[in-house]
Design an enzyme around this catalytic site. Sequence first.
Site, PDB file in Angstrom:
ATOM      1  N   HIS A  56      -5.432  -8.749  -1.543  1.00 20.08           N
ATOM      2  CA  HIS A  56      -6.590  -7.997  -1.033  1.00 20.08           C
ATOM      3  C   HIS A  56      -7.659  -9.034  -0.697  1.00 20.08           C
ATOM      4  O   HIS A  56      -7.750 -10.061  -1.385  1.00 20.08           O
ATOM      5  CB  HIS A  56      -7.207  -7.090  -2.103  1.00 20.08           C
ATOM      6  CG  HIS A  56      -6.331  -6.022  -2.649  1.00 20.08           C
ATOM      7  ND1 HIS A  56      -5.445  -6.241  -3.660  1.00 20.08           N
ATOM      8  CD2 HIS A  56      -6.229  -4.702  -2.349  1.00 20.08           C
ATOM      9  CE1 HIS A  56      -4.829  -5.110  -3.964  1.00 20.08           C
ATOM     10  NE2 HIS A  56      -5.284  -4.160  -3.181  1.00 20.08           N
TER      11      HIS A  56
ATOM     12  N   GLU B 274       0.435   3.029   2.224  1.00 21.39           N
ATOM     13  CA  GLU B 274       1.119   3.099   0.917  1.00 21.39           C
ATOM     14  C   GLU B 274       0.761   4.414   0.217  1.00 21.39           C
ATOM     15  O   GLU B 274      -0.368   4.586  -0.255  1.00 21.39           O
ATOM     16  CB  GLU B 274       0.693   1.902   0.065  1.00 21.39           C
ATOM     17  CG  GLU B 274       1.372   1.866  -1.296  1.00 21.39           C
ATOM     18  CD  GLU B 274       1.004   0.616  -2.085  1.00 21.39           C
ATOM     19  OE1 GLU B 274       0.778  -0.451  -1.470  1.00 21.39           O
ATOM     20  OE2 GLU B 274       0.934   0.699  -3.312  1.00 21.39           O
TER      21      GLU B 274
ATOM     22  N   GLU C 222       5.966   2.440  -2.939  1.00 17.54           N
ATOM     23  CA  GLU C 222       5.948   1.879  -4.292  1.00 17.54           C
ATOM     24  C   GLU C 222       6.614   2.887  -5.231  1.00 17.54           C
ATOM     25  O   GLU C 222       6.071   3.965  -5.486  1.00 17.54           O
ATOM     26  CB  GLU C 222       4.492   1.616  -4.718  1.00 17.54           C
ATOM     27  CG  GLU C 222       4.415   1.085  -6.134  1.00 17.54           C
ATOM     28  CD  GLU C 222       3.036   0.560  -6.500  1.00 17.54           C
ATOM     29  OE1 GLU C 222       2.406  -0.115  -5.660  1.00 17.54           O
ATOM     30  OE2 GLU C 222       2.595   0.826  -7.614  1.00 17.54           O
TER      31      GLU C 222
ATOM     32  N   HIS D 239       4.611   4.818  -7.758  1.00 21.01           N
ATOM     33  CA  HIS D 239       3.843   5.941  -7.214  1.00 21.01           C
ATOM     34  C   HIS D 239       4.760   7.137  -6.967  1.00 21.01           C
ATOM     35  O   HIS D 239       4.367   8.286  -7.186  1.00 21.01           O
ATOM     36  CB  HIS D 239       3.177   5.553  -5.892  1.00 21.01           C
ATOM     37  CG  HIS D 239       2.213   4.414  -6.006  1.00 21.01           C
ATOM     38  ND1 HIS D 239       1.587   3.845  -4.927  1.00 21.01           N
ATOM     39  CD2 HIS D 239       1.765   3.729  -7.090  1.00 21.01           C
ATOM     40  CE1 HIS D 239       0.785   2.876  -5.318  1.00 21.01           C
ATOM     41  NE2 HIS D 239       0.889   2.778  -6.639  1.00 21.01           N
TER      42      HIS D 239
ATOM     43  N   ASP E 212       4.470  -5.770  -6.752  1.00 27.67           N
ATOM     44  CA  ASP E 212       3.181  -5.199  -7.155  1.00 27.67           C
ATOM     45  C   ASP E 212       3.349  -4.840  -8.641  1.00 27.67           C
ATOM     46  O   ASP E 212       3.426  -3.677  -9.012  1.00 27.67           O
ATOM     47  CB  ASP E 212       2.882  -3.969  -6.288  1.00 27.67           C
ATOM     48  CG  ASP E 212       1.481  -3.443  -6.513  1.00 27.67           C
ATOM     49  OD1 ASP E 212       0.805  -3.947  -7.423  1.00 27.67           O
ATOM     50  OD2 ASP E 212       1.062  -2.524  -5.788  1.00 27.67           O
TER      51      ASP E 212
END
Length: 459
Positions: free
Chosen positions: A120, A251, A287, A290, A358
């Site tokens: 980021h 995402e 992901e 998630h 991640d």
Amino acid sequence: MAAVSPAKRARKEANSDDMKEAFPDISPIAYRPDAPADETLVFRHYNPSQQVMGRSMQEWLRFSVCYWHSFRATGLDPFGGPTITRSWDDGSDTLENAKRRMHAAFEFFAKLGNKYWTFHDRDIAPEGSSWQETNRNLDEMVELAAQLQKQHGIKLLWATCNLFSHPRYMNGAASNPDAHVFACAGAAVRKGLEVAHKLGAENFVFWGGREGFQTLLNTDLNKEMKHMANFFRMVVAYKEKIGFKGQLLIEPKPKEPTRHQYDYDAMTVIAFLKTHQLDKHFKLNIEPNHTMLAGHSYEHDVVMASAMGMLGSIDANTGSPDLGWDTDQFPMDVKAATMVMKTVIEQGGLQPGGLNFDAKVRRESTDPRDLFIGHVGAMDTMARGLKAAARLIQEGTLARAVQQRYSSYKSGLGHKISNGTATLEDCEAYVLKHGNPSVTSGQQEHYETIFNHYVHDLK
Ligand code: XLS
Ligand code: NI
Ligand code: NI
């Protein structure tokens, strides 16, 4: 006196010898398939150049290390402060500290042997006291990143903007009720795209952070979603203007941090993109952690996005189903990895996407070597998944059984249904002639047993 250009300064800093090694006890991770079980700093399965179905493992897997968890996380949780301290990080928000951190990160990438990283904007450069200063900080860090990328042969899988940590975004970024906050998000993403372009990012990600709502009572749903779509249109326009060729990715994530997130899961995002005619400009970064939070199985959204031609990249991690929040653990389950890699092979690879870790080491895993072990274990897990999926696909056992299951659609009425030429009258005529069908077993256990054979009898 002539000022030293930022590029020159960065080159000098990238090569400076006085920079202490961050991981002096760790050598580059080697492939040693016969290493004893308690040696966890070796690859037993991930052999980058090994060919699997016409492509090297490295090309199939496209591993990436994320900056936020691996170089910014401190082990902080809602009940306690940091547990993790690093020799290269004094915890300050200075550019000097940011640079030391970046050197440590590239040493880590080089020793691990992955080829990609992700970040980021705020992970790599501190926020300044004005927008001008924030952008200058970022520019300075990007110069150093460009030098280090070149020096170590590392590429940027994707960049993204943090549009969720700063208090200004507490009511959302592109879905914020205040146009001034929307403008901040727009300004940050303009700069983020410019920086991604400069560093040769292969993708650019949008995770909807606080794009959602806590209560419908204070929310104009239609307005917020329309503003988000307009935001993405601005992104496409700017991307085209500067000639950035990276793939744009969204995402999905449900329920964290807002009670309802607009990008709930794969199907929700695909419907949003199609509703606003944005689907040709975006793909999805899935992901699995998630996906599980959305109430699906681990691989569900990977398979679903791929089936819709929308799978762009994967944030390779896992949650703990017994906890039910975004724990971002390293993926260590070979069975789950096999399901994911089966989909990746079947769609012909993830490029320009990849498998981005991640994932963060647990709060209790405080040694720098744990950071290596987490990645090495996860890379080996995905490599095992790749090998198992390749065997499963090459031997064709499952595919043949599935094909057989649908064989009634090959000819006659079934064929007409499949190609869209059958009518309801055709259906009735068929049933009047043939009566009721006999029941056919779905054979779930048979399929599960076949699948287990490939996962567990790995050569
Ligand atoms: C948070 C997300 C985030 C994105 C990048 O849950 O996974 O880390 O991947 O903003
Ligand atoms: Ni993610
Ligand atoms: Ni996440």
